[in-house]
Enzyme design. Structure first.
Site, PDB file in Angstrom:
ATOM      1  N   ARG A   1       0.644  10.753   0.657  1.00  0.00           N
ATOM      2  CA  ARG A   1       0.712  11.584   1.351  1.00  0.00           C
ATOM      3  C   ARG A   1       1.699  12.315   1.465  1.00  0.00           C
ATOM      4  NH1 ARG A   1       0.361   8.037   7.023  1.00  0.00           N
ATOM      5  NH2 ARG A   1      -1.335   6.929   7.286  1.00  0.00           N
TER       6      ARG A   1
ATOM      7  N   LYS B   1     -10.911  -1.438   7.290  1.00  0.00           N
ATOM      8  CA  LYS B   1      -9.728  -1.090   7.645  1.00  0.00           C
ATOM      9  C   LYS B   1     -10.098  -0.978   8.748  1.00  0.00           C
ATOM     10  CE  LYS B   1      -5.680   2.653   7.216  1.00  0.00           C
ATOM     11  NZ  LYS B   1      -5.061   2.570   6.416  1.00  0.00           N
TER      12      LYS B   1
ATOM     13  N   THR C   1      -4.742   5.852   2.321  1.00  0.00           N
ATOM     14  CA  THR C   1      -5.332   7.395   2.530  1.00  0.00           C
ATOM     15  C   THR C   1      -5.609   8.145   1.829  1.00  0.00           C
ATOM     16  OG1 THR C   1      -3.058   7.755   3.295  1.00  0.00           O
ATOM     17  CG2 THR C   1      -4.295   8.831   4.278  1.00  0.00           C
TER      18      THR C   1
ATOM     19  N   GLU D   1       0.830  -1.189  -0.007  1.00  0.00           N
ATOM     20  CA  GLU D   1       0.193   0.246   0.047  1.00  0.00           C
ATOM     21  C   GLU D   1       1.522   1.335  -0.323  1.00  0.00           C
ATOM     22  OE1 GLU D   1      -2.248   2.694   3.158  1.00  0.00           O
ATOM     23  OE2 GLU D   1      -2.760   0.094   3.314  1.00  0.00           O
TER      24      GLU D   1
END
Length: 216
Positions: free
Chosen positions: A52, A136, A76, A48
């Protein structure tokens, strides 16, 4: 358009193939390909890459194009725009810390499976109503950890979780021992110091150790 059931199966296949999904924050695009290769060599092909950093989408593109043994995902993801950009970059799965109607709409119009975040009973129920059974759980430690997840198993027997946040070699086994945990997410397999130094062999060793962790 891929059906919701098929996307769930696709996601489950990725999540069950390895006990740990590396969660990566890549600042330098040049690191993406050797890092993905090092992790795959250690038994962790699914990764993943979090959005960011400004380099994230280019890192996803590079891995998707140059590392066929990797299964690259994007993390994210906070809104539909990011979802679409990550999917266009070559992401094979998409991870969000939460779940919104906008994100649900973007996922419904895409062939790429979504792993949405949910912590509270209400959030889990809302995700279930939208057709999501794999979720998640973030931030795992701060939200109650393995004890909280264990308590969710009975009322939410149809859900399975990928806890992420504060998980490392010292506590990963506590989560993986739970029947409702499909895998864990963690960054310990690719420390920033090793990535910056290009110590790919050491990262492969860390990945090999993580890949050997046992699940329930």
């Amino acid at each position: 358009m891929t059906s919701g059931a098929q996307k769930t199966q696709d996601l489950l296949g990725i999540m069950t193939a390895q006990p740990v999904i590396p969660v990566l924050k890549i600042a330098n695009v040049a690191d993406a390909v050797p890092l993905a290769r090092a992790l795959a060599a250690g038994g962790l092909p699914a990764i993943e890459i979090t959005l960011r950093t400004p380099a994230a989408l280019d890192a996803i593109r590079a891995v998707a194009a140059e590392v066929p043994e990797a299964v690259v995902g994007a993390g994210t993801i906070l809104d539909a725009r990011q979802f679409d950009a990550a999917a266009a970059a070559g992401s094979r799965f998409i991870v969000s810390p939460g779940f919104t109607p906008q994100l649900a709409a973007a996922a419904a119009n895409s062939r790429v499976p979504l792993l949405p975040g949910a912590i509270t009973p209400g959030e889990i129920m809302a995700a279930a109503e939208a057709g999501y059974s794999i979720l998640k759980f973030f931030p795992a430690v701060e939200a109650g950890g393995a004890t909280f997840l264990k308590a969710l198993a009975s009322p939410f027997a149809g859900n399975r979780f990928c806890p992420t946040g504060g998980i490392g070699p010292a506590n990963a086994a506590d989560y993986l021992a739970l029947d409702n945990v499909v895998c864990v997410g963690g960054s310990w397999v690719a420390p920033d110091t090793l990535v910056a130094a290009g110590k790919w062999d050491e990262i492969t060793d860390l990945a090999r150790g993580a890949a050997a962790l046992k699940r329930a």
